[in-house]
Design a protein around this motif. Structure first.
Motif, PDB file in Angstrom:
ATOM      1  N   LEU A  18     -98.810  28.325  27.313  1.00  0.00           N
ATOM      2  CA  LEU A  18     -97.531  28.886  27.782  1.00  0.00           C
ATOM      3  C   LEU A  18     -96.632  29.126  26.560  1.00  0.00           C
ATOM      4  O   LEU A  18     -96.326  28.179  25.824  1.00  0.00           O
ATOM      5  N   HIS A  19     -96.239  30.378  26.359  1.00  0.00           N
ATOM      6  CA  HIS A  19     -95.389  30.715  25.210  1.00  0.00           C
ATOM      7  C   HIS A  19     -93.918  30.768  25.610  1.00  0.00           C
ATOM      8  O   HIS A  19     -93.585  31.260  26.690  1.00  0.00           O
ATOM      9  N   VAL A  20     -93.077  30.289  24.711  1.00  0.00           N
ATOM     10  CA  VAL A  20     -91.628  30.378  24.905  1.00  0.00           C
ATOM     11  C   VAL A  20     -91.082  31.265  23.791  1.00  0.00           C
ATOM     12  O   VAL A  20     -91.285  30.963  22.607  1.00  0.00           O
ATOM     13  N   TYR A  21     -90.435  32.366  24.175  1.00  0.00           N
ATOM     14  CA  TYR A  21     -89.862  33.296  23.195  1.00  0.00           C
ATOM     15  C   TYR A  21     -88.349  33.308  23.329  1.00  0.00           C
ATOM     16  O   TYR A  21     -87.829  33.400  24.447  1.00  0.00           O
ATOM     17  N   ARG A  22     -87.645  33.250  22.199  1.00  0.00           N
ATOM     18  CA  ARG A  22     -86.195  33.473  22.227  1.00  0.00           C
ATOM     19  C   ARG A  22     -85.974  34.984  22.206  1.00  0.00           C
ATOM     20  O   ARG A  22     -86.635  35.709  21.464  1.00  0.00           O
ATOM     21  N   LEU A  23     -85.045  35.468  23.026  1.00  0.00           N
ATOM     22  CA  LEU A  23     -84.769  36.905  23.064  1.00  0.00           C
ATOM     23  C   LEU A  23     -83.704  37.281  22.034  1.00  0.00           C
ATOM     24  O   LEU A  23     -82.901  36.441  21.611  1.00  0.00           O
ATOM     25  N   SER A  24     -83.687  38.551  21.689  1.00  0.00           N
ATOM     26  CA  SER A  24     -82.627  39.069  20.822  1.00  0.00           C
ATOM     27  C   SER A  24     -81.299  39.002  21.584  1.00  0.00           C
ATOM     28  O   SER A  24     -81.292  38.839  22.807  1.00  0.00           O
ATOM     29  N   GLU A  25     -80.179  39.150  20.886  1.00  0.00           N
ATOM     30  CA  GLU A  25     -78.865  38.956  21.525  1.00  0.00           C
ATOM     31  C   GLU A  25     -78.630  39.890  22.702  1.00  0.00           C
ATOM     32  O   GLU A  25     -77.939  39.541  23.646  1.00  0.00           O
ATOM     33  N   ASP A  26     -79.214  41.105  22.640  1.00  0.00           N
ATOM     34  CA  ASP A  26     -79.011  42.042  23.754  1.00  0.00           C
ATOM     35  C   ASP A  26     -80.048  41.865  24.864  1.00  0.00           C
ATOM     36  O   ASP A  26     -80.029  42.601  25.851  1.00  0.00           O
ATOM     37  N   TYR A  27     -80.934  40.890  24.725  1.00  0.00           N
ATOM     38  CA  TYR A  27     -81.998  40.552  25.689  1.00  0.00           C
ATOM     39  C   TYR A  27     -83.034  41.666  25.849  1.00  0.00           C
ATOM     40  O   TYR A  27     -83.819  41.654  26.790  1.00  0.00           O
ATOM     41  N   LEU A  28     -83.060  42.628  24.926  1.00  0.00           N
ATOM     42  CA  LEU A  28     -83.969  43.763  25.088  1.00  0.00           C
ATOM     43  C   LEU A  28     -85.266  43.611  24.308  1.00  0.00           C
ATOM     44  O   LEU A  28     -86.193  44.395  24.481  1.00  0.00           O
ATOM     45  N   ASN A  29     -85.321  42.602  23.460  1.00  0.00           N
ATOM     46  CA  ASN A  29     -86.535  42.406  22.677  1.00  0.00           C
ATOM     47  C   ASN A  29     -86.747  40.918  22.445  1.00  0.00           C
ATOM     48  O   ASN A  29     -85.862  40.104  22.706  1.00  0.00           O
ATOM     49  N   ILE A  30     -87.931  40.617  21.936  1.00  0.00           N
ATOM     50  CA  ILE A  30     -88.235  39.237  21.600  1.00  0.00           C
ATOM     51  C   ILE A  30     -87.882  39.010  20.149  1.00  0.00           C
ATOM     52  O   ILE A  30     -88.173  39.840  19.283  1.00  0.00           O
ATOM     53  N   ASP A  31     -87.216  37.880  19.901  1.00  0.00           N
ATOM     54  CA  ASP A  31     -86.747  37.583  18.565  1.00  0.00           C
ATOM     55  C   ASP A  31     -87.740  36.642  17.870  1.00  0.00           C
ATOM     56  O   ASP A  31     -88.138  36.861  16.739  1.00  0.00           O
ATOM     57  N   LYS A  32     -88.148  35.589  18.597  1.00  0.00           N
ATOM     58  CA  LYS A  32     -88.952  34.570  17.937  1.00  0.00           C
ATOM     59  C   LYS A  32     -89.831  33.835  18.939  1.00  0.00           C
ATOM     60  O   LYS A  32     -89.374  33.543  20.049  1.00  0.00           O
ATOM     61  N   LEU A  33     -91.045  33.549  18.536  1.00  0.00           N
ATOM     62  CA  LEU A  33     -91.910  32.671  19.341  1.00  0.00           C
ATOM     63  C   LEU A  33     -91.518  31.247  18.977  1.00  0.00           C
ATOM     64  O   LEU A  33     -91.740  30.811  17.848  1.00  0.00           O
ATOM     65  N   VAL A  34     -90.889  30.512  19.909  1.00  0.00           N
ATOM     66  CA  VAL A  34     -90.402  29.176  19.545  1.00  0.00           C
ATOM     67  C   VAL A  34     -91.345  28.056  19.975  1.00  0.00           C
ATOM     68  O   VAL A  34     -91.251  26.941  19.462  1.00  0.00           O
ATOM     69  N   HIS A  35     -92.235  28.317  20.914  1.00  0.00           N
ATOM     70  CA  HIS A  35     -93.166  27.271  21.354  1.00  0.00           C
ATOM     71  C   HIS A  35     -94.456  27.871  21.858  1.00  0.00           C
ATOM     72  O   HIS A  35     -94.452  28.936  22.480  1.00  0.00           O
ATOM     73  N   ARG A  36     -95.541  27.150  21.636  1.00  0.00           N
ATOM     74  CA  ARG A  36     -96.784  27.391  22.379  1.00  0.00           C
ATOM     75  C   ARG A  36     -97.066  26.065  23.047  1.00  0.00           C
ATOM     76  O   ARG A  36     -97.402  25.087  22.377  1.00  0.00           O
ATOM     77  N   LEU A  37     -96.885  26.024  24.372  1.00  0.00           N
ATOM     78  CA  LEU A  37     -96.914  24.741  25.067  1.00  0.00           C
ATOM     79  C   LEU A  37     -98.226  24.507  25.811  1.00  0.00           C
ATOM     80  O   LEU A  37     -98.806  25.450  26.351  1.00  0.00           O
ATOM     81  N   TRP A  38     -98.613  23.262  25.863  1.00  0.00           N
ATOM     82  CA  TRP A  38     -99.724  22.773  26.709  1.00  0.00           C
ATOM     83  C   TRP A  38    -100.986  23.607  26.561  1.00  0.00           C
ATOM     84  O   TRP A  38    -101.515  24.139  27.533  1.00  0.00           O
ATOM     85  N   GLN A  39    -101.464  23.675  25.313  1.00  0.00           N
ATOM     86  CA  GLN A  39    -102.628  24.501  25.017  1.00  0.00           C
ATOM     87  C   GLN A  39    -103.803  24.123  25.928  1.00  0.00           C
ATOM     88  O   GLN A  39    -104.097  22.949  26.138  1.00  0.00           O
ATOM     89  N   GLY A  40    -104.383  25.155  26.525  1.00  0.00           N
ATOM     90  CA  GLY A  40    -105.558  24.942  27.363  1.00  0.00           C
ATOM     91  C   GLY A  40    -105.280  24.322  28.721  1.00  0.00           C
ATOM     92  O   GLY A  40    -106.211  24.017  29.467  1.00  0.00           O
ATOM     93  N   GLU A  41    -103.998  24.149  29.073  1.00  0.00           N
ATOM     94  CA  GLU A  41    -103.689  23.525  30.380  1.00  0.00           C
ATOM     95  C   GLU A  41    -103.517  24.566  31.490  1.00  0.00           C
ATOM     96  O   GLU A  41    -103.318  24.222  32.632  1.00  0.00           O
ATOM     97  N   TYR A  42    -103.527  25.827  31.138  1.00  0.00           N
ATOM     98  CA  TYR A  42    -103.471  26.922  32.131  1.00  0.00           C
ATOM     99  C   TYR A  42    -102.293  26.789  33.092  1.00  0.00           C
ATOM    100  O   TYR A  42    -102.466  26.631  34.296  1.00  0.00           O
ATOM    101  N   ARG A  43    -101.097  26.827  32.535  1.00  0.00           N
ATOM    102  CA  ARG A  43     -99.897  26.731  33.367  1.00  0.00           C
ATOM    103  C   ARG A  43     -99.420  28.138  33.718  1.00  0.00           C
ATOM    104  O   ARG A  43     -99.362  29.035  32.867  1.00  0.00           O
ATOM    105  N   GLU A  44     -99.058  28.318  34.988  1.00  0.00           N
ATOM    106  CA  GLU A  44     -98.558  29.602  35.491  1.00  0.00           C
ATOM    107  C   GLU A  44     -97.236  29.382  36.189  1.00  0.00           C
ATOM    108  O   GLU A  44     -96.795  28.253  36.376  1.00  0.00           O
ATOM    109  N   ALA A  45     -96.649  30.479  36.669  1.00  0.00           N
ATOM    110  CA  ALA A  45     -95.458  30.428  37.516  1.00  0.00           C
ATOM    111  C   ALA A  45     -94.361  29.530  36.941  1.00  0.00           C
ATOM    112  O   ALA A  45     -93.851  28.643  37.633  1.00  0.00           O
TER     113      ALA A  45
END
Ligand code: GAL
Length: 310
Positions: A171-198
């Motif tokens: 599960l990836h967590v991305y911070r958005l740019s200030e206008d929310y129109l683009n991705i600014d930074k990948l801040v986390h890759r969580l729970w590798q291989g745990e297949y989390r959805e929703a």
């Protein structure tokens, strides 16, 4: 109306089924705006609004195959009909309001309408909450796959897009740019291989909770959550909430109501008949690092029009 039955396909104020699956509620000017998947005809996303969370007024099909398309600075593919002349697939739409640009920004999961190989995210915008949104196309954030997703607006208006990457493995967590129109930074890759959805996020008293399901298609499974002191801080390991099928539901979003109740909203998918899929809303008990959720048969308005669960 003063009652919705959990698990059923709820109706709007005209008596028509509410088509807003995998959705999201945005609070704006004393209304709750509910956006979600509407797979009928040429529709992609519909919007309803309510003051009490029980009576829902249909507002608009905000995104359809006829939506206006406009490219923007991010290179995307603007396609709302695929090569075979069929609809593409837009799932789990979420909308945030960007104060600095006075714009409503929608992010959604995009697939080509034939299979799930595009694994992309798409963006659309509008200057009103329930107007006709302009579609800006889809892309893969930093080239990654991006499937089940959510948006979260933090206290300081910093927003995050959270989505399932690597064939849903992480599960990836991305911070958005200030206008929310683009991705600014990948801040986390969580729970590798745990297949989390929703994924669905909420904050209470400085503790952040991220709820999610396991990856079993339209079939429900044991919901899990993790907690953190901030979206960009370390997250705990996964703990269970609800029962082994999350009361036969999959998370769509969590709402902090105008009167500070924390509500879990989920879809009760009907794997064979998508259009008969229902909705579940339940109160969440958030305490320290713990999340508890019990089942109630119905969502009701009490004598003072406040939502209660019975
Ligand atoms: C689920 C996902 C839904 C939809 C479905 C299709 O796992 O949460 O949004 O994509 O799979 O099989």
């Amino acid at each position: 109306m003063n009652k919705l039955k959990n698990g059923e396909l709820w109706k709007d104020t005209e008596g028509n089924p509410i088509h807003a699956h995998g959705g999201h509620i945005l609070k704006k000017d004393n209304y709750y705006y509910w956006y979600g998947e509407d797979r009928r005809d040429n529709i992609y996303v519909s919007c309803y609004r309510s003051k009490d969370l029980v009576n829902w007024e249909f507002r608009n099909h905000i995104l359809t195959t006829d939506s206006k398309m406009e490219e923007y600075r991010v290179r995307t593919v603007c396609k709302l009909i695929n090569e075979d002349g069929k609809k593409v697939n837009l799932e789990r739409p979420k909308v945030l309001y960007n104060k600095s640009t006075n714009t409503f920004v929608l992010w959604t999961h995009y697939e080509n309408g034939n299979d799930y190989t595009d694994a992309a995210c798409a963006v659309a915008t509008c200057d009103t909450p329930d107007g006709d949104f302009t579609y800006h196309g889809h892309f893969n954030p930093f080239g990654y796959m991006s499937r089940d997703c959510t948006l979260y607006q933090d206290k300081d208006d910093v927003a995050y897009f959270i989505s399932a990457a690597r064939d849903n493995g992480d599960l990836h967590v991305y911070r958005l740019s200030e206008d929310y129109l683009n991705i600014d930074k990948l801040v986390h890759r969580l729970w590798q291989g745990e297949y989390r959805e929703a994924p669905a996020v909420v904050e209470k008293e400085g503790v952040y909770y991220l709820l999610s399901s396991f990856c079993t298609g339209w079939y429900p499974n044991q919901g899990k959550y993790a907690s953190s002191k901030g979206i960009e801080e370390d997250w705990s390991s996964l703990q269970e909430f609800g029962d082994e099928t999350t009361y036969h539901s999959q998370p769509s979003f969590i709402l902090k109501t105008y009167d500070d109740q924390f509500l879990y909203f989920g879809d009760r998918w009907n794997a064979d008949h998508y259009f008969e899929s229902g909705y579940v809303a339940l109160p969440l008990k958030l305490e320290g690092e713990n999340v508890e959720m019990s089942f109630y048969d119905s969502v009701q308005l009490d004598d003072t029009q406040v939502i209660t669960f019975k």
